[in-house]
Design a protein around this motif. Structure first.
Motif, short mmCIF file in Angstrom:
data_model
loop_
_atom_site.label_atom_id
_atom_site.label_comp_id
_atom_site.label_asym_id
_atom_site.label_seq_id
_atom_site.Cartn_x
_atom_site.Cartn_y
_atom_site.Cartn_z
N ASN A 57 25.65 33.00 43.84
CA ASN A 57 26.22 31.72 43.39
C ASN A 57 27.35 31.81 42.37
N SER A 58 27.67 33.01 41.92
CA SER A 58 28.74 33.12 40.92
C SER A 58 29.27 34.55 40.90
N GLY A 59 30.40 34.71 40.24
CA GLY A 59 30.96 36.04 40.05
C GLY A 59 30.08 36.88 39.14
N THR A 60 29.46 36.23 38.17
CA THR A 60 28.53 36.94 37.28
C THR A 60 27.43 37.60 38.11
N GLU A 61 26.85 36.80 39.02
CA GLU A 61 25.78 37.33 39.88
C GLU A 61 26.31 38.42 40.81
N ALA A 62 27.55 38.25 41.28
CA ALA A 62 28.11 39.24 42.20
C ALA A 62 28.27 40.59 41.50
N VAL A 63 28.74 40.55 40.26
CA VAL A 63 28.92 41.81 39.52
C VAL A 63 27.55 42.40 39.18
N MET A 64 26.64 41.54 38.71
CA MET A 64 25.29 42.01 38.38
C MET A 64 24.63 42.64 39.62
N SER A 115 37.58 44.07 29.56
CA SER A 115 37.63 43.48 30.90
C SER A 115 36.46 42.52 31.09
N TYR A 116 36.77 41.32 31.58
CA TYR A 116 35.75 40.29 31.79
C TYR A 116 35.19 40.39 33.20
N HIS A 117 33.85 40.42 33.27
CA HIS A 117 33.21 40.46 34.58
C HIS A 117 32.04 39.48 34.63
N GLY A 118 32.09 38.41 33.84
CA GLY A 118 30.97 37.49 33.82
C GLY A 118 30.04 37.80 32.65
N THR A 119 28.84 37.20 32.67
CA THR A 119 28.02 37.19 31.46
C THR A 119 26.75 38.05 31.53
N LEU A 175 35.53 48.22 38.03
CA LEU A 175 36.97 48.10 37.79
C LEU A 175 37.52 46.78 38.33
N ASP A 176 38.25 46.06 37.49
CA ASP A 176 39.05 44.92 37.96
C ASP A 176 40.48 45.44 38.03
N PRO A 177 41.14 45.36 39.20
CA PRO A 177 42.47 45.99 39.32
C PRO A 177 43.57 45.30 38.52
N LEU A 228 34.66 47.44 42.84
CA LEU A 228 35.91 46.75 42.53
C LEU A 228 35.61 45.26 42.33
N ASP A 229 35.93 44.75 41.16
CA ASP A 229 35.72 43.33 40.89
C ASP A 229 36.98 42.58 41.33
N GLU A 230 36.87 41.93 42.50
CA GLU A 230 38.01 41.18 43.05
C GLU A 230 37.77 39.67 42.91
N VAL A 231 36.96 39.32 41.91
CA VAL A 231 36.64 37.90 41.72
C VAL A 231 37.93 37.09 41.53
N ILE A 232 38.88 37.62 40.77
CA ILE A 232 40.18 36.96 40.62
C ILE A 232 41.20 37.57 41.58
N SER A 233 41.23 38.89 41.65
CA SER A 233 42.35 39.56 42.35
C SER A 233 42.34 39.34 43.86
N LEU A 244 33.02 39.51 44.78
CA LEU A 244 33.90 38.38 45.09
C LEU A 244 33.31 37.10 44.51
N ALA A 245 34.16 36.09 44.36
CA ALA A 245 33.69 34.76 43.92
C ALA A 245 34.90 33.83 43.99
N LYS A 246 34.92 32.80 43.18
CA LYS A 246 36.05 31.87 43.03
C LYS A 246 36.61 31.35 44.34
N ILE A 247 37.75 31.85 44.83
CA ILE A 247 38.42 31.18 45.96
C ILE A 247 37.56 31.15 47.23
C1 LIG Z 1 37.11 39.30 37.07
C2 LIG Z 1 35.94 38.38 36.92
N1 LIG Z 1 34.72 38.80 37.28
C3 LIG Z 1 33.64 38.00 37.21
C4 LIG Z 1 33.75 36.71 36.75
C5 LIG Z 1 32.55 35.83 36.68
O1 LIG Z 1 32.64 34.83 37.64
P1 LIG Z 1 31.82 33.46 37.49
O2 LIG Z 1 32.52 32.65 36.43
O3 LIG Z 1 31.87 32.84 38.83
O4 LIG Z 1 30.44 33.84 37.07
C6 LIG Z 1 35.00 36.23 36.38
C7 LIG Z 1 35.16 34.85 35.89
O5 LIG Z 1 36.19 34.42 35.41
C8 LIG Z 1 36.11 37.08 36.45
O6 LIG Z 1 37.34 36.68 36.06
#
Ligand SMILES: Cc1ncc(COP(=O)(O)O)c(C=O)c1O
Length: 441
Positions: free
Chosen positions: A118-125, A146-150, A215-217, A248-253, A274-277
């Protein structure tokens, strides 16, 4: 020019007061806070949003990069309406989930299979848990700032500062949330972005304890630096050498191109977050990767997988339908257009800074840009880290832009959607030009 921000008598200010009595800090999302009061939105259409006081803004944030076609896209709306009338969530599987998974796997060459969340946080976790399960190892390496969620491990050293970040070649692992167990430092090793020697040494040092490098590119909070090909290569070869994975964290990229940043930079990850779009404006996350790694999510005995995953709203048909309607509309020409408007903005900003003899610059790619109120070349979080004067400048810029009908982050990050017209770009550059005369005075 027309908007009046802040305004103690506005409906936004009034809602903030009301919200604070039932929600700590008034809102459930720290990132929507602007002091002295956040702006409450009424509706969005295309590239523009209108707040509850009737003020209009060109949206240069796009829900932190999750909106790509524009607000209230008619095709997504129609698809979702149709699904709404058939129900929103079931304790049964749906075809919509398969459709979106097929579409994503066909575009991302490293993803043979996908699991939604349901979120990028969960995807990275989930990616980290999958890497740990696959390798049977506990540790990860992540990039400073580097931000990857919480998730605790993913947010290590997100807010490091000169008082605690330690030596450049051995950044200190700093917990982000107060109370995070001290054992975090045993499980997360931090390196700087684009530090080829640093990451190579760290991979060797952690060696047989290393599950993955995360890694977020083009990490936004690291200042959207361009990734050094040799840095990506060092991570890929290094992880393979020690039997670890590359996440690879492609949540934004993933908004940078039809096959994501991995296609652009020729990076071959084992897992992609992945997440977002991909949710077409609805809450979403996904973990994709090689089938043998993704197998950790498959039940081998009864219902128990090596990494059990799921959730009440996971892969709900509304999100899956919206995601499919959104991603299906994006083709090569969409990404060409996003590159074009992003380039127009980055070049326009560079001209503005030069004309004003302002020692500022801009980084980014595709529809993303980041303004830096200084001349330091940005290769890492430490280069991009703003001192208190620079923070104040960026906040003043944001304030000035709100007044000039531009919704922009308070730290210089900008993101455009496909509905943005050439006239909108002119509006943005004109607004920034005017705002700079105040910020620079
Ligand atoms: C690169 C990256 N990874 C993970 C996340 C976490 O995604 P979400 O806000 O959907 O939990 C974000 C959110 O901005 C992000 O920018």
């Amino acid at each position: 020019m027309g908007n009046n921000y802040p305004s103690a008598t506005s409906r936004s200010a009034e809602l903030y007061q009301r919200g604070r009595s039932v929600i700590p800090d008034g809102v459930s999302r720290s990132t929507v806070i602007i002091r002295p009061h956040p702006i409450y939105v009424d509706h969005g259409e295309g590239a523009w949003v209108t707040d509850v006081d009737g003020n209009r803004y060109l949206d240069c944030n796009n829900n932190f990069t999750s909106i790509i076609l524009g607000h209230a896209d008619p095709e997504i709306e129609n698809a979702v309406r149709k699904q709404l009338s058939s129900g929103t969530a079931f304790s049964m599987a749906t075809e919509a989930e398969i459709q979106l998974a097929e579409l994503l796997c066909s575009r991302i060459s490293s993803c043979q299979q996908i699991r939604f969340c349901n979120s990028g946080t969960e995807a990275v976790m989930g990616s980290i848990k999958a890497a740990r399960a696959f390798t049977n190892r506990p540790a990860i390496i992540k990039i400073e700032g580097s931000y990857h969620g919480t998730y605790d491990h993913a947010e290590a050293s997100l807010g490091s500062d000169p008082s605690n970040w330690g030596a450049a070649d051995r950044p200190v692992t700093i917990p982000y949330s107060t109370g995070t167990p001290g054992s975090l430092a045993d499980e997360v090793v931090v390196v700087q972005f684009n530090d080829i020697v640093g990451v190579t040494e760290a991979i060797q040092r952690v060696g047989s304890r290393l599950a993955a490098v995360l890694l977020d590119p083009m990490p936004s909070r690291v200042g959207m630096p361009a990734i050094e090909p040799l840095f990506a290569e060092a991570i890929r070869t290094g992880t393979r050498d020690v039997g670890a994975l590359l996440i690879l964290d492609e949540v934004i990229s993933f908004r940078l191109g039809i096959g994501g940043a991995q296609l652009i930079h020729n990076i071959e990850p084992d897992l992609t977050a992945l997440a977002k779009i991909i949710g077409g404006g609805f809450p979403v996350g996904a973990i994709g990767g090689r089938s043998d790694v993704m197998d950790v999510f498959a039940a081998v005995k009864g219902n128990r997988a090596a990494v059990p995953s799921g959730g009440t709203y996971t892969a709900n048909p509304i999100t899956m339908t919206a995601g499919f309607a959104c991603m299906g509309q994006l083709d090569e020409s969409s990404f060409d257009r996003l590159d074009q408007i992003g380039t127009q903005v980055r070049e326009g900003l560079t001209d503005l800074f030069e004309t004003r003899s302002l020692n500022w610059h801009v980084t980014g790619a595709g529809s993303l840009f980041r303004i830096h109120p200084h001349q330091r070349t940005v290769n890492s979080y430490r280069d991009a880290h703003l001192d208190s004067d620079e923070v104040a400048l960026m906040e003043l810029l944001q304030r000035q832009l709100l007044e000039r009908e531009v919704y922009f982050s308070g730290y210089g990050m900008g993101c455009l959607n496909l509905a943005t017209s050439d006239r909108d770009i002119e509006h943005l550059l004109e607004a920034i030009g005017h705002a700079l005369t105040i910020v620079d005075s």
